[in-house]
Design a protein around this motif. Structure first.
Motif, PDB file in Angstrom:
ATOM      1  N   VAL A  23       5.334  17.971  17.302  1.00 26.60           N
ATOM      2  CA  VAL A  23       6.220  18.642  18.248  1.00 26.60           C
ATOM      3  C   VAL A  23       7.639  18.123  18.134  1.00 26.60           C
ATOM      4  N   LEU A  29       4.248  23.885  17.133  1.00 28.59           N
ATOM      5  CA  LEU A  29       3.592  23.772  18.424  1.00 28.59           C
ATOM      6  C   LEU A  29       2.075  23.891  18.319  1.00 28.59           C
ATOM      7  N   SER A  32       0.283  21.856  20.908  1.00 27.26           N
ATOM      8  CA  SER A  32       0.789  21.889  22.270  1.00 27.26           C
ATOM      9  C   SER A  32       0.035  22.932  23.081  1.00 27.26           C
ATOM     10  N   SER A  33       0.521  23.153  24.292  1.00 26.27           N
ATOM     11  CA  SER A  33      -0.129  24.112  25.172  1.00 26.27           C
ATOM     12  C   SER A  33       0.288  25.536  24.854  1.00 26.27           C
ATOM     13  N   ASP A  35       3.581  26.527  24.852  1.00 24.03           N
ATOM     14  CA  ASP A  35       4.884  26.773  25.465  1.00 24.03           C
ATOM     15  C   ASP A  35       5.940  26.825  24.365  1.00 24.03           C
ATOM     16  N   ASP A  37       9.011  26.764  24.573  1.00 23.23           N
ATOM     17  CA  ASP A  37      10.184  25.965  24.918  1.00 23.23           C
ATOM     18  C   ASP A  37       9.894  24.462  24.931  1.00 23.23           C
ATOM     19  N   ALA A  38       8.687  24.090  24.544  1.00 20.44           N
ATOM     20  CA  ALA A  38       8.366  22.665  24.490  1.00 20.44           C
ATOM     21  C   ALA A  38       9.242  21.969  23.453  1.00 20.44           C
TER      22      ALA A  38
END
Length: 251
Positions: A23, A29, A32-33, A35, A37-38
Motif C-alpha cells: 500500500v 490495494l 487493503s479493504s 478503499d 483513497d487508502a
C-alpha cells in the motif's frame, strides 16, 4: 483457550507487513479493504470543483514546473518544452516555422533561432528577408526589446503564473472522471462538460499537483512535471548575445 501455533503467528505478521509495504510503497490495494483513497492525499473524495481549487492553489504555490506537450492558439500549433519559475523560464518552442529557444530572466527576454526563423519573422514585419541579416542572428541569443511586439508574443511562454492561470481552467460543468495513473503516480481526473471542456489529472499522492491536461476543443495536451524542482536561470554572456536596442531588426 487454544494457543495459536507460533508458525501461524509469524505468517500472519509477515502477510500484514507485506500488505503495508504494498500500500505505502507501490500504491496497490490488493491487500487493503478496497478503499481507492487508502494511502492518498484525500482529494479523490472531494467534489470536482474542490479538486480544481486545491490543484490550482498547489500549482500557484509551487516554485517551479516543467510544461511539455502541445498548445493550439489562434489556429497555430506549438510544441512546448519549458521549465518555469517565478522569475523567468527557459526552453524550446516549435511551430510550423521551426524551433526556437526562449530564455527570460526577470524582465529580460532572449530568443535564439536559426536563419530560417529570422527570415520568416522579418517577412511578417514587411522586411526584405535578408539572408545575410538572418545568418548573423543564427545561433545567437537576441535580446527582445520590451516594446517590441515579439516581446508580448513570446514572453507569455516563459510566464509561469500566466500560463498556469490560462491552462488550468476547464469549461462547462465540472465532474470527476475516475482514477488514472501518470508515470506511476495515481491520479483522479476531473472533466469539464463531460470531457469536451477539457480534462485534468490531479495527483493523489503528496501535494495535489496537476499532472496532465487535455485542453478543451482539441487545443492541445500538456504534461506538467518537476513541480518545485529548481533549475539554473541566468542571462547569456555578451559573446552569445545580440542586442538591437528598442526594436528587433526588419531587413
Amino acid at each position: 483457550m487454544t494457543a495459536i501455533p507460533q508458525g501461524r503467528t509469524r505468517a500472519a505478521t509477515l502477510v500484514s507487513a507485506m500488505c503495508a509495504l504494498v500500500v505505502t510503497g507501490t500504491g496497490l490495494l490488493g491487500c487493503s479493504s478496497g478503499d481507492p483513497d487508502a494511502g492518498t492525499n484525500g482529494v479523490g473524495k472531494l467534489p470536482a470543483d474542490k479538486i480544481q481549487s486545491r490543484t490550482r492553489t498547489a500549482a500557484k504555490s509551487a516554485s517551479a514546473v516543467r510544461l511539455s506537450g502541445t498548445v493550439v492558439s489562434n489556429g497555430a500549433t506549438y510544441t512546448l518544452d519549458m521549465r518555469l519559475k517565478d522569475d523567468g523560464g527557459s526552453g524550446s518552442v516549435t511551430s510550423k516555422n521551426g524551433t526556437f529557444r526562449l530564455l527570460r530572466v526577470g524582465e529580460h527576454l532572449f530568443l535564439k533561432a536559426d536563419a530560417a526563423f529570422w527570415k520568416h519573422e522579418d517577412g511578417e514585419r514587411g522586411g526584405a528577408g535578408s539572408a545575410a541579416a538572418a545568418s548573423k542572428l543564427e545561433g545567437k541569443y537576441v535580446k527582445v526589446p520590451s516594446g517590441d511586439p515579439a516581446y508580448q508574443r513570446f514572453s507569455g511562454f516563459t510566464d509561469k503564473d500566466l500560463l498556469l492561470d490560462g491552462l488550468l481552467t476547464l469549461h462547462g460543468a465540472l465532474a470527476t472522471g475516475g482514477r488514472q495513473e501518470q508515470d506511476g503516480v495515481r491520479t483522479v481526473r476531473i472533466t469539464g462538460d463531460k470531457g469536451s471542456g477539457g480534462t485534468l489529472d490531479v495527483s493523489l499522492e503528496g501535494v495535489p499537483y496537476p499532472l496532465r491536461l487535455v485542453r478543451a476543443g482539441n487545443a492541445g495536451t500538456l504534461r506538467l512535471s518537476d513541480w518545485g524542482k529548481d533549475f539554473a536561470l541566468k542571462e547569456p554572456s555578451k559573446q552569445e548575445t545580440v542586442d538591437y536596442g528598442k526594436q528587433l531588426p526588419s531587413s
